[in-house]
Design a protein around this motif. Structure first.
Motif, PDB file in Angstrom:
ATOM      1  N   HIS A 176      68.971  32.793 -35.690  1.00 40.52           N
ATOM      2  CA  HIS A 176      67.563  33.179 -35.773  1.00 40.52           C
ATOM      3  C   HIS A 176      66.718  32.611 -34.628  1.00 40.52           C
ATOM      4  CE1 HIS A 176      63.550  33.703 -37.722  1.00 40.52           C
ATOM      5  NE2 HIS A 176      64.111  34.872 -37.940  1.00 40.52           N
ATOM      6  N   ASN A 177      67.170  32.863 -33.397  1.00 39.43           N
ATOM      7  CA  ASN A 177      66.456  32.410 -32.207  1.00 39.43           C
ATOM      8  C   ASN A 177      65.974  33.600 -31.391  1.00 39.43           C
ATOM      9  OD1 ASN A 177      67.204  29.413 -32.282  1.00 39.43           O
ATOM     10  ND2 ASN A 177      69.193  30.421 -32.437  1.00 39.43           N
ATOM     11  N   ARG A 178      65.002  33.356 -30.534  1.00 35.34           N
ATOM     12  CA  ARG A 178      64.617  34.305 -29.488  1.00 35.34           C
ATOM     13  C   ARG A 178      65.085  33.706 -28.169  1.00 35.34           C
ATOM     14  NH1 ARG A 178      59.069  37.638 -28.639  1.00 35.34           N
ATOM     15  NH2 ARG A 178      59.637  38.538 -26.613  1.00 35.34           N
ATOM     16  N   LEU A 179      65.975  34.421 -27.477  1.00 32.26           N
ATOM     17  CA  LEU A 179      66.612  33.914 -26.265  1.00 32.26           C
ATOM     18  C   LEU A 179      66.298  34.873 -25.122  1.00 32.26           C
ATOM     19  CD1 LEU A 179      70.038  33.143 -27.955  1.00 32.26           C
ATOM     20  CD2 LEU A 179      68.112  31.571 -27.633  1.00 32.26           C
ATOM     21  N   GLU A 180      65.664  34.359 -24.055  1.00 31.46           N
ATOM     22  CA  GLU A 180      65.238  35.227 -22.968  1.00 31.46           C
ATOM     23  C   GLU A 180      65.649  34.659 -21.616  1.00 31.46           C
ATOM     24  OE1 GLU A 180      61.538  37.646 -23.817  1.00 31.46           O
ATOM     25  OE2 GLU A 180      60.987  35.667 -24.622  1.00 31.46           O
ATOM     26  N   ASN A 181      66.279  35.518 -20.808  1.00 29.06           N
ATOM     27  CA  ASN A 181      66.729  35.142 -19.474  1.00 29.06           C
ATOM     28  C   ASN A 181      66.314  36.252 -18.505  1.00 29.06           C
ATOM     29  OD1 ASN A 181      68.046  34.487 -17.121  1.00 29.06           O
ATOM     30  ND2 ASN A 181      69.995  34.048 -18.093  1.00 29.06           N
ATOM     31  N   ASN A 185      67.308  38.869 -24.870  1.00 20.89           N
ATOM     32  CA  ASN A 185      66.653  39.647 -23.825  1.00 20.89           C
ATOM     33  C   ASN A 185      67.111  39.148 -22.463  1.00 20.89           C
ATOM     34  OD1 ASN A 185      64.890  41.182 -22.262  1.00 20.89           O
ATOM     35  ND2 ASN A 185      63.090  39.961 -22.790  1.00 20.89           N
ATOM     36  N   GLY A 186      67.875  39.969 -21.740  1.00 16.56           N
ATOM     37  CA  GLY A 186      68.180  39.686 -20.346  1.00 16.56           C
ATOM     38  C   GLY A 186      69.495  39.000 -20.070  1.00 16.56           C
ATOM     39  N   GLY A 187      69.564  38.415 -18.864  1.00 18.53           N
ATOM     40  CA  GLY A 187      70.787  37.843 -18.316  1.00 18.53           C
ATOM     41  C   GLY A 187      71.581  38.915 -17.592  1.00 18.53           C
ATOM     42  N   GLY A 188      72.684  38.515 -16.947  1.00 23.57           N
ATOM     43  CA  GLY A 188      73.603  39.494 -16.363  1.00 23.57           C
ATOM     44  C   GLY A 188      74.201  40.331 -17.472  1.00 23.57           C
ATOM     45  N   TYR A 189      74.881  39.675 -18.408  1.00 25.58           N
ATOM     46  CA  TYR A 189      75.179  40.190 -19.745  1.00 25.58           C
ATOM     47  C   TYR A 189      74.434  39.257 -20.678  1.00 25.58           C
ATOM     48  CZ  TYR A 189      78.969  43.147 -18.019  1.00 25.58           C
ATOM     49  OH  TYR A 189      79.708  44.099 -17.372  1.00 25.58           O
ATOM     50  N   SER A 190      73.924  39.781 -21.765  1.00 25.72           N
ATOM     51  CA  SER A 190      73.194  38.914 -22.695  1.00 25.72           C
ATOM     52  C   SER A 190      74.125  37.935 -23.393  1.00 25.72           C
ATOM     53  CB  SER A 190      72.456  39.757 -23.740  1.00 25.72           C
ATOM     54  OG  SER A 190      71.506  40.585 -23.119  1.00 25.72           O
ATOM     55  N   PHE A 191      75.362  38.381 -23.698  1.00 27.29           N
ATOM     56  CA  PHE A 191      76.294  37.578 -24.483  1.00 27.29           C
ATOM     57  C   PHE A 191      77.685  37.620 -23.857  1.00 27.29           C
ATOM     58  CE2 PHE A 191      79.465  37.217 -27.882  1.00 27.29           C
ATOM     59  CZ  PHE A 191      79.093  36.007 -28.445  1.00 27.29           C
ATOM     60  N   TYR A 192      78.286  36.445 -23.654  1.00 28.80           N
ATOM     61  CA  TYR A 192      79.651  36.327 -23.132  1.00 28.80           C
ATOM     62  C   TYR A 192      80.543  35.640 -24.151  1.00 28.80           C
ATOM     63  CZ  TYR A 192      78.332  37.211 -18.207  1.00 28.80           C
ATOM     64  OH  TYR A 192      77.896  37.758 -17.034  1.00 28.80           O
ATOM     65  N   TRP A 193      81.761  36.161 -24.310  1.00 30.97           N
ATOM     66  CA  TRP A 193      82.806  35.583 -25.177  1.00 30.97           C
ATOM     67  C   TRP A 193      84.086  35.566 -24.345  1.00 30.97           C
ATOM     68  CZ3 TRP A 193      82.947  33.756 -30.222  1.00 30.97           C
ATOM     69  CH2 TRP A 193      84.193  33.681 -30.841  1.00 30.97           C
ATOM     70  N   GLY A 210      61.992  48.939 -24.459  1.00 29.84           N
ATOM     71  CA  GLY A 210      61.356  48.284 -25.598  1.00 29.84           C
ATOM     72  C   GLY A 210      60.718  46.952 -25.232  1.00 29.84           C
ATOM     73  N   GLY A 211      60.384  46.773 -23.949  1.00 26.96           N
ATOM     74  CA  GLY A 211      59.710  45.553 -23.520  1.00 26.96           C
ATOM     75  C   GLY A 211      60.624  44.480 -22.957  1.00 26.96           C
ATOM     76  N   GLY A 212      61.917  44.775 -22.830  1.00 32.84           N
ATOM     77  CA  GLY A 212      62.872  43.809 -22.286  1.00 32.84           C
ATOM     78  C   GLY A 212      62.890  43.811 -20.764  1.00 32.84           C
ATOM     79  N   PHE A 213      63.723  42.938 -20.196  1.00 34.18           N
ATOM     80  CA  PHE A 213      63.810  42.798 -18.742  1.00 34.18           C
ATOM     81  C   PHE A 213      64.602  43.921 -18.073  1.00 34.18           C
ATOM     82  CE2 PHE A 213      63.491  38.192 -20.014  1.00 34.18           C
ATOM     83  CZ  PHE A 213      62.192  38.019 -19.575  1.00 34.18           C
ATOM     84  N   TRP A 214      65.705  44.399 -18.697  1.00 25.74           N
ATOM     85  CA  TRP A 214      66.630  45.325 -18.031  1.00 25.74           C
ATOM     86  C   TRP A 214      66.917  46.545 -18.907  1.00 25.74           C
ATOM     87  CZ3 TRP A 214      66.140  43.302 -13.603  1.00 25.74           C
ATOM     88  CH2 TRP A 214      66.179  41.929 -13.411  1.00 25.74           C
ATOM     89  N   PRO A 215      67.208  47.688 -18.290  1.00 29.20           N
ATOM     90  CA  PRO A 215      67.487  48.913 -19.056  1.00 29.20           C
ATOM     91  C   PRO A 215      68.689  48.820 -19.993  1.00 29.20           C
ATOM     92  CG  PRO A 215      67.026  49.471 -16.772  1.00 29.20           C
ATOM     93  CD  PRO A 215      67.110  47.961 -16.847  1.00 29.20           C
ATOM     94  N   LYS A 216      69.705  48.003 -19.648  1.00 31.34           N
ATOM     95  CA  LYS A 216      70.932  47.922 -20.450  1.00 31.34           C
ATOM     96  C   LYS A 216      70.983  46.669 -21.327  1.00 31.34           C
ATOM     97  CE  LYS A 216      73.576  50.165 -16.780  1.00 31.34           C
ATOM     98  NZ  LYS A 216      74.678  49.947 -15.824  1.00 31.34           N
ATOM     99  N   GLY A 217      69.869  46.029 -21.561  1.00 29.46           N
ATOM    100  CA  GLY A 217      69.843  44.763 -22.315  1.00 29.46           C
ATOM    101  C   GLY A 217      69.951  43.612 -21.345  1.00 29.46           C
TER     102      GLY A 217
END
Length: 142
Positions: free
Chosen positions: A42-47, A75-83, A105-112
């Protein structure tokens, strides 16, 4: 950068504006390279950077296991999530009920993230369910 090694929980936080240092910047909002218990809830994470992520879980220094990433807004990053497996393995994870922002929807990049919402490179994938676009609720496939 918030780093989790060993055991850690990050909950109900707004983490943003990561800033790496030096020429080899690694701009992760949350990063782990060696952990046996991770809860990111339950965090908001923005890069705002194209490098690297909102959450980077990469088993570089040791194995990573028992991971729950649930109900976050990314919101953002190169990829938002890495595993990622690296020198060690990442296993036993659940990535559920997260929302990803995109430019429409107000984010940094078109693909998340600049390249997309997630990058997987591991022999054991996490359980991935009910992860959606924040702007329209559409499911995002792994």
């Amino acid at each position: 950068i918030l780093r989790i090694d060993g055991v850690g929980t990050v909950q109900d936080s707004w983490l943003h504006d990561p800033n790496g240092v030096g020429s080899a910047q690694h701009n992760d909002v949350i990063q782990s390279t060696n952990a046996k218990y991770i809860r990111i809830l339950h965090n908001r994470l923005e890069n705002q950077h194209t490098q690297t992520s909102c959450i980077l879980l990469k088993a570089d220094i040791g194995s990573i296991s028992d991971v729950v990433v649930d109900s976050n807004l990314m919101n953002g990053g190169g990829y938002s999530f890495y595993w990622y497996d690296a020198n060690y393995k990442i296993t036993n994870g659940k990535v559920t009920n997260n929302k990803f922002m995109r430019a429409s929807g107000g984010g940094f990049w078109p693909k998340g993230g600049y390249y997309g919402t997630q990058a997987f490179s591991a022999s054991t994938m996490p359980q991935w369910s009910n992860n959606t676009w924040n702007d329209n609720g559409q499911q995002i496939s792994p």
